[in-house]
Structures are given as structure tokens and as C-alpha cells.
Design an enzyme around this catalytic site. Sequence first.
Site, PDB file in Angstrom:
ATOM      1  N   GLU A   1       0.848  -1.210   0.000  1.00 50.12           N
ATOM      2  CA  GLU A   1       0.000   0.000   0.000  1.00 50.12           C
ATOM      3  C   GLU A   1       0.881   1.257   0.000  1.00 50.12           C
ATOM      4  OE1 GLU A   1      -3.379  -0.290  -0.088  1.00 50.12           O
ATOM      5  OE2 GLU A   1      -3.664  -2.364   0.561  1.00 50.12           O
TER       6      GLU A   1
HETATM    7  C1  LIG Z   1       3.184  -9.828  -0.171  1.00 53.54           C
HETATM    8  C2  LIG Z   1       2.979  -8.702  -1.118  1.00 53.54           C
HETATM    9  C3  LIG Z   1       1.719  -8.456  -1.631  1.00 53.54           C
HETATM   10  C4  LIG Z   1       1.526  -7.425  -2.560  1.00 53.54           C
HETATM   11  N1  LIG Z   1       0.295  -7.252  -3.124  1.00 53.54           N
HETATM   12  C5  LIG Z   1       0.165  -6.400  -4.188  1.00 53.54           C
HETATM   13  C6  LIG Z   1      -1.055  -6.361  -4.953  1.00 53.54           C
HETATM   14  O1  LIG Z   1      -2.040  -7.054  -4.643  1.00 53.54           O
HETATM   15  N2  LIG Z   1      -1.101  -5.552  -6.048  1.00 53.54           N
HETATM   16  C7  LIG Z   1      -0.037  -4.764  -6.415  1.00 53.54           C
HETATM   17  O2  LIG Z   1      -0.151  -4.055  -7.410  1.00 53.54           O
HETATM   18  N3  LIG Z   1       1.125  -4.760  -5.689  1.00 53.54           N
HETATM   19  C8  LIG Z   1       1.253  -5.568  -4.611  1.00 53.54           C
HETATM   20  N4  LIG Z   1       2.438  -5.610  -3.894  1.00 53.54           N
HETATM   21  C9  LIG Z   1       3.534  -4.762  -4.309  1.00 53.54           C
HETATM   22  C10 LIG Z   1       3.864  -3.667  -3.310  1.00 53.54           C
HETATM   23  O3  LIG Z   1       2.885  -2.674  -3.358  1.00 53.54           O
HETATM   24  C11 LIG Z   1       5.270  -3.167  -3.660  1.00 53.54           C
HETATM   25  O4  LIG Z   1       6.173  -4.177  -3.235  1.00 53.54           O
HETATM   26  C12 LIG Z   1       5.610  -1.848  -3.009  1.00 53.54           C
HETATM   27  O5  LIG Z   1       4.848  -0.823  -3.580  1.00 53.54           O
HETATM   28  C13 LIG Z   1       7.098  -1.492  -3.158  1.00 53.54           C
HETATM   29  O6  LIG Z   1       7.550  -1.679  -4.456  1.00 53.54           O
HETATM   30  P1  LIG Z   1       8.876  -2.520  -4.707  1.00 53.54           P
HETATM   31  O7  LIG Z   1       8.724  -3.822  -4.003  1.00 53.54           O
HETATM   32  O8  LIG Z   1       9.128  -2.551  -6.150  1.00 53.54           O
HETATM   33  O9  LIG Z   1      10.009  -1.723  -3.976  1.00 53.54           O
HETATM   34  P2  LIG Z   1      10.825  -0.500  -4.573  1.00 53.54           P
HETATM   35  O10 LIG Z   1       9.913   0.516  -5.128  1.00 53.54           O
HETATM   36  O11 LIG Z   1      11.920  -0.995  -5.415  1.00 53.54           O
HETATM   37  O12 LIG Z   1      11.437   0.085  -3.232  1.00 53.54           O
HETATM   38  C14 LIG Z   1      12.579  -0.467  -2.579  1.00 53.54           C
HETATM   39  C15 LIG Z   1      12.987   0.489  -1.453  1.00 53.54           C
HETATM   40  O13 LIG Z   1      13.319   1.767  -2.013  1.00 53.54           O
HETATM   41  C16 LIG Z   1      12.515   2.763  -1.444  1.00 53.54           C
HETATM   42  N5  LIG Z   1      12.182   3.745  -2.463  1.00 53.54           N
HETATM   43  C17 LIG Z   1      11.625   3.549  -3.683  1.00 53.54           C
HETATM   44  N6  LIG Z   1      11.450   4.701  -4.311  1.00 53.54           N
HETATM   45  C18 LIG Z   1      11.876   5.664  -3.500  1.00 53.54           C
HETATM   46  C19 LIG Z   1      11.943   7.071  -3.573  1.00 53.54           C
HETATM   47  N7  LIG Z   1      11.472   7.765  -4.605  1.00 53.54           N
HETATM   48  N8  LIG Z   1      12.477   7.733  -2.557  1.00 53.54           N
HETATM   49  C20 LIG Z   1      12.922   7.089  -1.467  1.00 53.54           C
HETATM   50  N9  LIG Z   1      12.872   5.766  -1.302  1.00 53.54           N
HETATM   51  C21 LIG Z   1      12.356   5.052  -2.309  1.00 53.54           C
HETATM   52  C22 LIG Z   1      11.271   2.050  -0.913  1.00 53.54           C
HETATM   53  O14 LIG Z   1      10.637   2.780   0.117  1.00 53.54           O
HETATM   54  C23 LIG Z   1      11.864   0.736  -0.446  1.00 53.54           C
HETATM   55  O15 LIG Z   1      12.392   0.880   0.833  1.00 53.54           O
HETATM   56  C24 LIG Z   1       2.616  -6.600  -2.927  1.00 53.54           C
HETATM   57  C25 LIG Z   1       3.880  -6.824  -2.374  1.00 53.54           C
HETATM   58  C26 LIG Z   1       4.073  -7.868  -1.502  1.00 53.54           C
HETATM   59  C27 LIG Z   1       5.466  -8.112  -0.972  1.00 53.54           C
END
Ligand SMILES: Cc1cc2nc3c(=O)[nH]c(=O)nc-3n(C[C@H](O)[C@H](O)[C@H](O)COP(=O)(O)OP(=O)(O)OC[C@H]3O[C@@H](n4cnc5c(N)ncnc54)[C@H](O)[C@@H]3O)c2cc1C
Length: 617
Positions: free
Chosen positions: A424
Site C-alpha cells: 500500500e
Molecule cells: C506480499 C505482497 C503483496 C503485494 N500485493 C500487491 C497487490 O495485490 N497488487 C499490487 O499491485 N502490488 C502488490 N504488492 C507490491 C507492493 O505494493 C510493492 O512491493 C511496493 O509498492 C514497493 O515496491 P517494490 O517492491 O518494487 O520496492 P521498490 O519501489 O523498489 O522500493 C525499494 C525500497 O526503495 C525505497 N524507495 C523507492 N522509491 C523511493 C523514492 N522515490 N524515494 C525514497 N525511497 C524510495 C522504498 O521505500 C523501499 O524501501 C505486494 C507486495 C508484496 C510483498
Amino acid sequence: MNSQKKNIQKSSTSPSKSANNALKGGAFLLEKTDPQNVFIPEEWNEEQRMLLETVQEFFLQEVHSMGIDKLAQLDASKDMPIILDIFHKAADMGFCGVAIDEKYGGMDLDFNTNLLISEALSLGFSFATTIGAQTSIGSLPIVYYGTAQQKDKYLPGIASGEIKAAYCLTEPSAGSDANSGKSKVTFTKDGDFILNGQKMWITNGGFADLFIVFAKIENDKNLSAFIVEKAFGGITLGAEEKKLGIKASSTVQVFFENCPIPKENLLGKREGGFKIALNILNTGRIKLCAGGVGGSKFGITRSIEYATQRIQFEQPIANFGAIKHKIGEMVMQTHVTESAMYRTGYNIDQKYKEFVKQGQDNSEAKLNAIREFAVECALLKVKGSEVATYVVDEALQIHGGMGYSVETGIEMGYRDARITRIYEGTNEINRMLSVAELTKRAVKTKEIDLMGAGKTIPFYLIQQALTFRVGSKGMGDARIVENFKKAFLLISGAAGNKLKEKMVDEQEMVMNLSDMLGIAFFAESALLRLEKLRNKSGVKAETITTQENILKLYLYESTNKVRKLGEDTICSYATGIEKRGLRLALRLLTPHYPVNPKELRRAIADFTIAKGKYPFA
Ligand SMILES: Cc1cc2nc3c(=O)[nH]c(=O)nc-3n(C[C@H](O)[C@H](O)[C@H](O)COP(=O)(O)OP(=O)(O)OC[C@H]3O[C@@H](n4cnc5c(N)ncnc54)[C@H](O)[C@@H]3O)c2cc1C
């Protein structure tokens, strides 16, 4: 939906005095709120309390009764029949239709009662994620943005659980930067769509019949949203992800290869998808906070049960100060979060009514009401998830070695809770969002006069210096809360003036400011709850005393935090006379708060231990 649905009855939040002056989102920072216009959890009516109990009992019967050993071993990759069985039983109870209109077979509960249900769902461990995805991100895009035909076609099935829904935003290369997704939609010669792309981490994806998919049409800059039935074809699923926690919830990759979508399944406007995605996440964020509050209450209750039974050094460990310290903190953090969350949920309901009165249609009014409180929803997401992970960590510590064992279920809760800081919108993104949204309302849309408020600070500081000496006992709690707001306004205003648009690149400072903003919001919410409770008849003196203790403890800790966060921010950019002036002003706003924190924690813990559970509402 079968006849068992009557187990959940429609209900609505009704505080003792109806409040039609619902505040503007973010305006808590500038305006005084009358406690009589705030909803407090002590005002849940009989129906709502029964609703809470019905959901809790369902999970105790259907999930907890399996036994922790079995529960801890459940895995979506092998136990789909068990997971779906519980899902269908929950749907039969009406749990999937809580936010859907009655005419589509749902219950259309008001927003605050929906939050109460989300709180109760937390007892379902991984199943809370499964049902939460169905009732929130999987279905709300249709509830809020669907055409009449789309609603007619899909909502009855979603409400009854016959249609299982998932939300597909994230991609391998598009996580936090969700609008950068590569999934692509092209047109057929008849004007229908063809979807190609890959989505990742899709909750409920392993069994979903319907996917809300975000993808760009041809060379559009922004995402559009589509309702995609699995039956359309061209969809394959990856294997179930092997995860740290919420193992009994399905999470898969979803591949779309030449997936045909009829033109009537475009959801909202072309290129309006990113807006839909973000607006739906506002709802998801506050609901996630509700789950965090529910999980924290459960963790507190389980900790007390254990601490009162576990004998070491010839006495229950609950007698020890170190354990009381933990229980006092756990209760205090849960209480302030709960106070702010249901305050916001009620404001969303009030705003919705206001918008309906102004002539907006039902869906539009709901959506706009939630969007109004985007700042609060972001703050609540961060707080709810961090309190939940903190509480479960301390619950594990209170259980000692048994907490580390699968046997007690605490280790499962510990693993399950961790995801809440990631999905979220990660907590980093939500912290930045809270400040960005507030700034937008001040600078771009001019809905909130932050600059005007900033100009009053010099006078306020002079008054503060003349009236209150450092450590003075005369400063009431309301003044301390006001000081937190002023500290945020002072430092964010000064830093913003100096750094202008470069401020967004100074993320460390923005994160500090978000935490200062959050403290002001949570402190005020606990204060307003207490003030209202004091005027409510039939409330026991010990309950009021404990909430006073909680407020004092939160103010004591927050004073120190605000000073630290403020200092950190000032020292990160200011120099010379500006730095000296700001630090002096910050010290004036955060004088020592003269209480005995150890005794406050002990008193809160003793009260909670005597009750045997989280002691409020
Ligand atoms: C169990 C699970 C269920 C999920 N369910 C859904 C779902 O139903 N539908 C869906 O669409 N998604 C879903 N997600 C995805 C989830 O919303 C994303 O994992 C989340 O938004 C973070 O994206 P990412 O994993 O690519 O991390 P990244 O965006 O790569 O982030 C990695 C780190 O970098 C930081 N970061 C990234 N950008 C910035 C910035 N601009 N400035 C500072 N820090 C930053 C983040 O805060 C984090 O600490 C799910 C994820 C999991 C693990």
C-alpha cells in the site's frame, strides 16, 4: 449471497452529537477541533459492537480453531482448497460486501464501520490479507469508478464471493514508481483492447477470477485501468511466491499475453488509471492501519495472558517493571493510533454526507471524501504498520523463547506484520506523500493557509517565552499539542523558504517533517478523545485516568522526539544566525514535560493487566 448474510447487519457510526463541520483534510494542523465533533471508539453502538464480535468469532472458529501448528504450516502453494473454503465461508457471512451497495447484494456500511471490520479481520492472520484485497483494492475501483453496467455485471458476484478479485499495479520494474509500468494496451480494429505485460506480487492472483489491471494505452504517458476477467484468456500465472509471512495468502506474478479486453471494460477515463490507483490506495492505507490496530490489540491481550501466567523468580513476569514498561508502551501507541484512525474515518463519513448534499453522486462523493483526507491516510498507514510491527516484536519478547517457537503463534504474527510497512505504498513513500500532499494544498490549490499560519509563529513564540518558563507546570496539554503543530509549521516553513523546490530532494528532512506532522495529529487525536470522554456519562474514573496517563506519556515522549526531529532538520540545512534562531525557537516549543514516565507506564500496564486485555472501547 445466501441467507447467512444476515449475520452482519447494516450499521452506522453515530457520535453523541452529529458533526456537520467535518474538517478539511490536513486542516487539523491549523484549526481547533471541538471534541464534541470528534468520533471516539467509546461511541460504537450495540450493532457495531456485535458486528465486531461476529467477525472476530468467525475467525476464532474458522481459523484459530485449526490450531497454531496447522495454521503456521498453511501455504498458498499447497493449501488453496483450505484457503478458498475459508474465503467462501467468510463471503457467506457477508464479509465481501461490506463496502458494496445494497442493490448489488452488499451492505454499504459507512466508512468508519468498514474500518471496524478491517480491525476485526486482523484476527484472520493471512486470511485478513485475502479478504482485505477482495473488499478493498480488488473491488473498490469498480465501486468508485465503474459504470452502471460494470457495477451490475461484477459487484453482485464480488459481494457474494463468487467472483474473486485482485489488483494489478506493481510490475518487476515498476514498484514505488508505479506509473512507470511497461504493460501495454493496443486497439483491435473494432476498438477493443489487447493487453500485453507482466504484473508482480499480486495478492489473490492465484485464484482470482477478475483482475483490475493498470496499463498504458499505446504511447500514453499515464496509466489507464481495465477490468480483466480471467475467462478472457491470454492470462498465465507464476508460481506462488515464497514469502516471509502471510503465507496462506496467494501472491503470484500474472502474465498477460495478447489478452483481449472488450472496450466496455475500460475503467474510468483513458489515462485516468494512475489517479484511480492512488485514490484506491488512500482507502487501502487507512484500512491497513485498522488491521494494524486490531493486530496490536490482539498482541497486547496475548502478552498479558502469557505474562500473568509465566512464573520466573517465583512470580508472574507481569510483575516486573521491564515487562510493565513494554505493556504500557504497547497500549499507549495502540491507543493514540486508534484515536486518530476512527477520528479520520468519521470525518470521511461526514465529508461524504456534505458532498452528497452538494449534489455529488454516491460513488463520486465517497471517493472525494476519502481523497480529502489523503494526508491523514498516509500518516495513519505509516503509524498503523509501525505500531503493529513494534507491538508484535515486544509481544514476542514478552513470550521469551516461547515467542520464538511456532507453538504460540507469535512468531507467525511477527512475520505476517512485517509486510504492512511495504505494501500500500512503502512507509518511505507514504511519509513523503503526507508532506507533499499538504504542501500541494498550501501552495498549488491554496486550500490550506500554511503561509498565513507561519506568520503567526513569531507572536506565538514571544507569548510562549513570556508566559511559560522552561519546565513550567502551567502549560496545559492542549498547549503542548499546539506547540507540536507550531514546531512543524516553523521548521517546514523555514526550510521550504530556503530550499524551495529543492526541498523534495532532501528526503531525510521530509521524513523528519512527516514524523513531526504525525505526532501533532496523533497527540491531538488522543487529547480530543480524552476531552470528549470526560464529558460522557457513565465512563469509569479509572478509564479516564488511564487515558490521561496515556496522553501524558505520549506528550512526554513526543516532546523529546519533536525536539530531536526538529534539531536534525534544522542542522541539516541551516547555518549561522538562522540556525541559532530556529534552535532557540524549537527549544521554546518543546520544554521539558514534567511527568514521571516510569510511573505512567506502570499505571497503564497495571490497568491493562487487571482488565486482562486491551482495555478500551
Ligand atoms: C506480499 C505482497 C503483496 C503485494 N500485493 C500487491 C497487490 O495485490 N497488487 C499490487 O499491485 N502490488 C502488490 N504488492 C507490491 C507492493 O505494493 C510493492 O512491493 C511496493 O509498492 C514497493 O515496491 P517494490 O517492491 O518494487 O520496492 P521498490 O519501489 O523498489 O522500493 C525499494 C525500497 O526503495 C525505497 N524507495 C523507492 N522509491 C523511493 C523514492 N522515490 N524515494 C525514497 N525511497 C524510495 C522504498 O521505500 C523501499 O524501501 C505486494 C507486495 C508484496 C510483498
